[in-house]
Design a protein around this motif. Structure first.
Motif, mmCIF file in Angstrom:
data_model
loop_
_atom_site.group_PDB
_atom_site.id
_atom_site.type_symbol
_atom_site.label_atom_id
_atom_site.label_comp_id
_atom_site.label_asym_id
_atom_site.label_seq_id
_atom_site.Cartn_x
_atom_site.Cartn_y
_atom_site.Cartn_z
ATOM 1 N N SER A 99 6.873 -0.770 -8.173
ATOM 2 C CA SER A 99 5.769 -0.097 -7.504
ATOM 3 C C SER A 99 6.278 1.193 -6.875
ATOM 4 C CB SER A 99 5.125 -0.995 -6.447
ATOM 5 O OG SER A 99 6.042 -1.322 -5.433
ATOM 6 N N ILE A 100 5.367 2.148 -6.747
ATOM 7 C CA ILE A 100 5.675 3.425 -6.118
ATOM 8 C C ILE A 100 4.554 3.708 -5.119
ATOM 9 C CG2 ILE A 100 6.017 5.911 -6.455
ATOM 10 C CD1 ILE A 100 6.979 5.265 -9.306
ATOM 11 N N SER A 101 4.940 3.962 -3.884
ATOM 12 C CA SER A 101 3.963 4.255 -2.839
ATOM 13 C C SER A 101 3.220 5.541 -3.190
ATOM 14 C CB SER A 101 4.699 4.398 -1.507
ATOM 15 O OG SER A 101 3.827 4.806 -0.512
ATOM 16 N N GLU A 102 1.892 5.480 -3.158
ATOM 17 C CA GLU A 102 1.060 6.616 -3.573
ATOM 18 C C GLU A 102 0.679 7.511 -2.410
ATOM 19 O OE1 GLU A 102 -2.874 8.561 -3.863
ATOM 20 O OE2 GLU A 102 -2.494 6.714 -2.770
ATOM 21 N N GLY A 103 0.496 6.954 -1.236
ATOM 22 C CA GLY A 103 0.028 7.753 -0.114
ATOM 23 C C GLY A 103 0.696 7.368 1.181
ATOM 24 N N GLY A 104 0.639 8.280 2.141
ATOM 25 C CA GLY A 104 1.223 8.033 3.446
ATOM 26 C C GLY A 104 2.567 8.721 3.601
ATOM 27 N N ASN A 105 3.193 8.523 4.762
ATOM 28 C CA ASN A 105 4.466 9.198 5.046
ATOM 29 C C ASN A 105 5.599 8.814 4.101
ATOM 30 O OD1 ASN A 105 3.449 10.705 7.146
ATOM 31 N ND2 ASN A 105 3.928 9.170 8.689
ATOM 32 N N SER A 106 5.536 7.633 3.547
ATOM 33 C CA SER A 106 6.613 7.203 2.647
ATOM 34 C C SER A 106 6.186 7.256 1.183
ATOM 35 C CB SER A 106 7.084 5.796 3.026
ATOM 36 O OG SER A 106 5.997 4.902 3.020
ATOM 37 N N CYS A 107 5.210 8.109 0.868
ATOM 38 C CA CYS A 107 4.774 8.167 -0.530
ATOM 39 C C CYS A 107 5.938 8.622 -1.412
ATOM 40 C CB CYS A 107 3.532 9.032 -0.718
ATOM 41 S SG CYS A 107 3.678 10.754 -0.320
ATOM 42 N N GLY A 108 6.064 7.943 -2.531
ATOM 43 C CA GLY A 108 7.177 8.171 -3.439
ATOM 44 C C GLY A 108 8.242 7.100 -3.338
ATOM 45 N N TYR A 109 8.100 6.201 -2.368
ATOM 46 C CA TYR A 109 9.064 5.101 -2.208
ATOM 47 C C TYR A 109 8.980 4.182 -3.422
ATOM 48 C CZ TYR A 109 11.238 0.877 -0.335
ATOM 49 O OH TYR A 109 12.034 -0.224 -0.146
ATOM 50 N N VAL A 110 10.123 3.921 -4.046
ATOM 51 C CA VAL A 110 10.201 3.095 -5.251
ATOM 52 C C VAL A 110 10.697 1.713 -4.849
ATOM 53 C CG1 VAL A 110 11.291 2.841 -7.522
ATOM 54 C CG2 VAL A 110 10.684 5.129 -6.668
ATOM 55 N N GLN A 111 10.008 0.673 -5.333
ATOM 56 C CA GLN A 111 10.353 -0.699 -4.969
ATOM 57 C C GLN A 111 10.275 -1.598 -6.192
ATOM 58 O OE1 GLN A 111 8.698 -2.331 -1.288
ATOM 59 N NE2 GLN A 111 7.782 -3.963 -2.508
ATOM 60 N N TYR A 112 11.203 -2.545 -6.271
ATOM 61 C CA TYR A 112 11.149 -3.589 -7.300
ATOM 62 C C TYR A 112 10.538 -4.828 -6.652
ATOM 63 C CZ TYR A 112 12.390 -7.213 -10.561
ATOM 64 O OH TYR A 112 12.324 -8.271 -11.431
ATOM 65 N N ASN A 138 0.854 -1.182 0.000
ATOM 66 C CA ASN A 138 0.000 0.000 0.000
ATOM 67 C C ASN A 138 0.888 1.228 0.000
ATOM 68 O OD1 ASN A 138 -2.936 -0.112 -0.083
ATOM 69 N ND2 ASN A 138 -2.741 -1.552 1.605
ATOM 70 N N GLY A 139 0.717 2.101 0.983
ATOM 71 C CA GLY A 139 1.476 3.341 1.011
ATOM 72 C C GLY A 139 2.766 3.265 1.788
ATOM 73 N N GLY A 140 3.173 2.106 2.211
ATOM 74 C CA GLY A 140 4.370 2.001 3.045
ATOM 75 C C GLY A 140 5.551 1.371 2.334
ATOM 76 N N ILE A 141 6.581 1.142 3.116
ATOM 77 C CA ILE A 141 7.806 0.514 2.622
ATOM 78 C C ILE A 141 7.711 -1.002 2.788
ATOM 79 C CG2 ILE A 141 10.281 0.303 3.095
ATOM 80 C CD1 ILE A 141 10.242 3.288 3.822
ATOM 81 N N ALA A 142 7.030 -1.433 3.844
ATOM 82 C CA ALA A 142 6.846 -2.863 4.123
ATOM 83 C C ALA A 142 5.415 -3.265 3.757
ATOM 84 C CB ALA A 142 7.110 -3.139 5.599
ATOM 85 N N PRO A 143 5.195 -4.547 3.529
ATOM 86 C CA PRO A 143 3.832 -5.006 3.224
ATOM 87 C C PRO A 143 2.855 -4.675 4.343
ATOM 88 C CG PRO A 143 5.425 -6.732 2.730
ATOM 89 C CD PRO A 143 6.173 -5.640 3.455
ATOM 90 N N SER A 144 1.611 -4.411 3.956
ATOM 91 C CA SER A 144 0.540 -4.137 4.929
ATOM 92 C C SER A 144 0.021 -5.427 5.538
ATOM 93 C CB SER A 144 -0.628 -3.437 4.239
ATOM 94 O OG SER A 144 -0.208 -2.249 3.654
ATOM 95 N N GLY A 145 0.290 -6.537 4.889
ATOM 96 C CA GLY A 145 -0.192 -7.839 5.321
ATOM 97 C C GLY A 145 -0.128 -8.786 4.134
ATOM 98 N N TYR A 146 -0.886 -9.867 4.220
ATOM 99 C CA TYR A 146 -0.870 -10.881 3.164
ATOM 100 C C TYR A 146 -2.294 -11.208 2.756
ATOM 101 C CZ TYR A 146 4.020 -11.215 4.226
ATOM 102 O OH TYR A 146 5.343 -10.900 4.401
ATOM 103 N N GLY A 190 -0.520 17.580 0.360
ATOM 104 C CA GLY A 190 -1.334 17.272 1.523
ATOM 105 C C GLY A 190 -0.489 17.089 2.758
ATOM 106 N N SER A 191 -1.117 17.240 3.909
ATOM 107 C CA SER A 191 -0.365 17.106 5.151
ATOM 108 C C SER A 191 -0.901 15.988 6.040
ATOM 109 C CB SER A 191 -0.364 18.428 5.923
ATOM 110 O OG SER A 191 -1.697 18.853 6.168
ATOM 111 N N GLY A 192 -2.216 15.810 6.118
ATOM 112 C CA GLY A 192 -2.779 14.758 6.953
ATOM 113 C C GLY A 192 -2.362 13.387 6.463
ATOM 114 N N LEU A 193 -2.728 13.077 5.247
ATOM 115 C CA LEU A 193 -2.309 11.846 4.587
ATOM 116 C C LEU A 193 -1.738 12.267 3.227
ATOM 117 C CD1 LEU A 193 -2.160 8.752 4.592
ATOM 118 C CD2 LEU A 193 -4.393 8.729 3.500
ATOM 119 N N PRO A 194 -0.432 12.581 3.198
ATOM 120 C CA PRO A 194 0.148 13.058 1.945
ATOM 121 C C PRO A 194 0.021 11.998 0.848
ATOM 122 C CG PRO A 194 1.871 12.572 3.537
ATOM 123 C CD PRO A 194 0.568 12.418 4.239
#
Length: 163
Positions: free
Chosen positions: A45-58, A25-33, A102-106
């Motif tokens: 993938s690129i995180s779309e929302g949350g504090n780590s939005c913009g995080y790029v992952q293969y 989702n919007g994080g660096i680690a999985p939200s679950g399974y 945005g500031s609440g949920l960037p």
């Protein structure tokens, strides 16, 4: 070159602590399974929302792309290697993170993400650069693991001093 696809939100109550497919989702680690996947392996993938939005992952395996995750589908007519694009976007990650609003949920807007320009060398040059950059990435991972192990050893030795 690549199509930006927004993931599909699933209810958090449907996630588990373990399973075959991780959910990004919007994080660096999985939200679950989850018991199903909606994105193929070998995907950026690129995180779309949350504090780590913009995080790029293969992502080397199939996974579920959640509602706060963008994935990139390289068009078949494009002459860009997935690993090259990953390394390039990882290098541009600070610029991507600067797109957040945005500031609440960037979050990062798809239209803004699509404006990032990419310099694409020949396919041969991409593959050469990918081999080099992957070797550096592996070296960094090994060094980080070495430092973590030294820290564990240090903690153990300090505990033994005060028994």
């Amino acid at each position: 070159m690549a199509e930006i696809i927004k993931g599909q939100q699933i209810n958090g109550s449907e996630l588990s602590d373990s399973g075959k497919y991780y959910v990004m989702n919007g994080g660096i680690a999985p939200s679950g399974y989850y018991d199903s996947y909606n994105t193929e392996a070998d995907t950026i993938s690129i995180s779309e929302g949350g504090n780590s939005c913009g995080y790029v992952q293969y992502n080397s395996s199939e996974f579920w792309s959640g509602g706060h995750c963008y994935t990139l589908r390289i068009k078949p007519t494009s002459s860009i290697a997935t690993h090259f694009l990953f390394h390039y976007l990882k290098w541009k990650e600070p610029d991507i993170m600067a797109l957040r609003i945005g500031s609440g949920l960037p979050n990062i807007q798809k239209k803004d993400l699509s404006k990032i320009s990419i310099i694409v060398p020949t396919l041969d040059k991409q593959l050469q650069l990918t081999v080099l950059l992957s070797a550096f990435k592996k070296k960094i991972e090994n060094e980080e693991m070495y430092v973590a192990n030294l820290d564990k050893q240090k903690q153990y030795l300090l505990q033994q001093m005060f028994i």
